[in-house]
Design an enzyme around this catalytic site. Structure first.
Site, short mmCIF file in Angstrom:
data_model
loop_
_atom_site.label_atom_id
_atom_site.label_comp_id
_atom_site.label_asym_id
_atom_site.label_seq_id
_atom_site.Cartn_x
_atom_site.Cartn_y
_atom_site.Cartn_z
N CYS A 18 -5.70 1.03 7.53
CA CYS A 18 -6.95 2.70 6.59
C CYS A 18 -6.77 3.70 7.44
CB CYS A 18 -8.27 2.29 5.50
SG CYS A 18 -7.63 0.25 4.90
N SER A 43 -13.99 6.03 -3.10
CA SER A 43 -14.43 5.66 -1.62
C SER A 43 -15.44 6.63 -2.02
CB SER A 43 -13.41 6.87 -1.39
OG SER A 43 -11.76 6.16 -1.02
N LEU A 44 -16.45 6.09 -1.89
CA LEU A 44 -17.56 5.75 -2.17
C LEU A 44 -17.93 7.00 -0.68
CD1 LEU A 44 -20.16 6.49 -3.57
CD2 LEU A 44 -21.21 3.93 -3.76
N CYS A 48 1.08 -1.68 0.08
CA CYS A 48 -0.03 -0.21 0.11
C CYS A 48 1.65 1.32 -0.41
CB CYS A 48 -1.03 -0.04 1.47
SG CYS A 48 -1.97 1.17 1.41
N GLY A 94 -2.33 10.27 0.68
CA GLY A 94 -2.89 10.90 -0.79
C GLY A 94 -3.89 10.52 -1.37
N CYS A 142 -11.09 13.95 3.93
CA CYS A 142 -12.52 13.76 4.46
C CYS A 142 -12.81 13.86 6.20
CB CYS A 142 -12.04 12.62 3.77
SG CYS A 142 -12.08 12.67 1.92
N CYS A 177 -2.70 15.39 3.09
CA CYS A 177 -3.83 15.56 1.66
C CYS A 177 -4.55 16.49 1.99
CB CYS A 177 -4.60 13.67 2.06
SG CYS A 177 -5.83 13.31 0.40
N1 SAH Z 1 -6.96 9.65 -0.99
C1 SAH Z 1 -7.56 7.96 -1.70
C2 SAH Z 1 -6.74 6.94 -1.10
C3 SAH Z 1 -6.88 7.19 0.26
S1 SAH Z 1 -6.83 5.43 1.07
C4 SAH Z 1 -8.85 7.92 -1.50
O1 SAH Z 1 -9.42 8.35 -1.11
O2 SAH Z 1 -9.52 5.95 -1.87
C5 SAH Z 1 -7.79 4.36 1.15
C6 SAH Z 1 -9.60 3.78 2.06
O3 SAH Z 1 -9.27 4.03 3.45
C7 SAH Z 1 -10.27 5.52 1.41
O4 SAH Z 1 -10.80 4.18 0.84
C8 SAH Z 1 -10.12 6.23 2.44
O5 SAH Z 1 -11.27 6.60 2.50
C9 SAH Z 1 -10.61 4.92 4.04
N2 SAH Z 1 -9.60 5.53 4.98
C10 SAH Z 1 -9.26 7.05 5.31
N3 SAH Z 1 -9.63 7.23 6.39
C11 SAH Z 1 -10.02 5.87 7.23
C12 SAH Z 1 -10.43 5.25 8.54
N4 SAH Z 1 -9.82 5.60 9.93
N5 SAH Z 1 -10.67 4.17 8.99
C13 SAH Z 1 -10.75 3.34 7.87
N6 SAH Z 1 -11.40 3.12 6.13
C14 SAH Z 1 -10.07 4.75 6.09
#
Ligand code: SAH
Length: 375
Positions: free
Chosen positions: A349, A229-230, A111, A175, A122, A118
């Site tokens: 994640c 990421s929905l 990963c 990122g 979110c 970033c």
């Molecule tokens: N910027 C990219 C990659 C992000 S990390 C994106 O938004 O897809 C990969 C995944 O982890 C994304 O789906 C993100 O929303 C999720 N994620 C972020 N924070 C998290 C958390 N605290 N717990 C679980 N998943 C998380």
């Protein structure tokens, strides 16, 4: 004539085949030299140009002056109780980014990060809390995979083909990869190229929060798997969790996803859905989500929320996650629940925040070829 300093040297690791060919052509060499270089770097894991013995002596001597194979410095390595490893890598200037290796029985997933911090904000992601520092370069992105190969290969050295240690690469570290499009696309080319890491296009996954115009651009540029990421089944909720939704709503986002699959002849898009207790995890959310994605080339990946200090969110209870999954499956959707890995070292994640608690950097590599690896 003064000797070139490390800063002026071109990092060969960031050059896809066409650019590497142009680079050697500029040095008056034949294109096959580019293939030789890729073979040394990606098939044999060699970072020392002077050790690339089948390159003509003169060419090698000049190459050492002009180029290097340089990777990010490792600031810290941690191994979780489940075997997940996290490396904190230096981006210079006291900044850091992270990569995580997740070993499983049938695969090994790396990963990687695409940015330091970033900008997307979110609300449930710890990387967002630190804000945006800078884009990683192609060499820093490719360098992560190169380093992980080198380290994980250990004594047995570089592994490729059937024995490969890294079978999958996911842009799910720090990122937003589509916000660093210019550096990410060449990196993907190197991952896929059979002269590069030679990973199949279905095993390289770019995950995006939903930068719609860049999804269209990506469809023209490379062929890799797409994850989105929905996190919510309607615009009202998604705009709170993933603010980019205020600019590009769910309908536009899905349109872009189906276009991507059409262009690429892809099978499905994976939709990530973080399970936040009491926020987006109710049965009515599942039903709304099913309506949105039913009969579409979509897979759902439910991610149990990983907490970090200061977050107002809680992880949904496991029973709620399973119920949510069942609601979706009853409506014909393909759903998986992501296993939480490496959370005891904050490698799960959304827990990657680039903390640099240990600033000791150990350099073992030789300065002559710019390798600074602590394995
Ligand atoms: N910027 C990219 C990659 C992000 S990390 C994106 O938004 O897809 C990969 C995944 O982890 C994304 O789906 C993100 O929303 C999720 N994620 C972020 N924070 C998290 C958390 N605290 N717990 C679980 N998943 C998380």
């Amino acid at each position: 004539m003064s000797a070139a300093t490390a800063n002026e040297r071109t990092n060969l690791l960031g050059l896809p085949k066409a650019e590497l060919e142009a680079f050697v052509a500029e040095m008056g060499s034949k294109p096959f030299r580019a293939r030789q270089l890729m073979n040394w770097m990606y098939k044999r894991g060699e970072g020392d140009i002077t050790a690339m013995t089948d390159l003509a002596k003169d060419f090698r001597a000049e190459l050492v002056q002009r180029a290097e194979v340089a990777v990010p410095e490792i600031v810290r390595t941690q191994v979780a109780s489940d075997g997940t490893r996290k490396w904190v890598l230096s981006a210079g200037g006291g900044q850091a980014f992270e990569m995580v290796y997740i070993p499983e029985e049938d695969r090994g997933t790396l990963c990687i990060s695409s940015q330091v911090g970033c900008a997307l904000d979110c609300s449930f992601c710890s990387t967002a809390q630190q804000g945006f520092n800078r884009n990683l370069t192609t060499a820093e992105i490719v360098g992560q995979v190169w380093l992980a190969h080198k380290i994980l290969g250990g004594e047995s050295g570089w592994q490729a083909g059937d024995n490969r240690i890294i079978t999958n690469i996911v842009f799910m570290g720090m990122g937003e990869p589509l916000a660093n499009f210019r550096a990410v696309v060449p990196a993907i080319r190197i991952f896929l190229d059979d002269l590069g890491f030679d990973i199949s296009r279905r095993r390289v996954t770019l995950s995006t929060s939903g930068l719609v115009p860049q999804i269209y651009k990506l469809a023209e540029e490379v062929n890799c798997a797409l994850a989105v990421s929905l996190h919510a089944p309607n615009d009202e909720l998604r705009s709170q969790l993933v603010p980019i939704n205020r600019k590009h709503n769910i309908a536009e986002l899905l349109e872009a996803c189906w276009h991507y699959l059409d262009e690429q002849n892809g099978r499905s898009v994976t939709f990530e859905y973080v399970m936040l207790d009491g926020i987006n995890d109710q049965p009515e959310h599942a039903r709304e989500l099913a309506k949105l994605l039913r009969d579409k080339p979509a897979k759902l990946n439910l991610i149990p929320f990983n907490p970090y200090p200061g977050t107002p969110y809680r992880r949904s209870p496991y029973a709620a996650i399973e119920k949510f999954r069942d609601e979706l499956m009853q409506r014909g959707l393909i759903v998986t629940i992501r296993k939480t890995r490496g959370d005891d070292i904050d490698a799960a994640c959304g827990q990657l925040a680039g903390q640099v608690t240990d600033r000791t950097i150990v350099r073992l590599g030789s300065k002559t070829f710019g390798l600074q690896v602590r394995a």
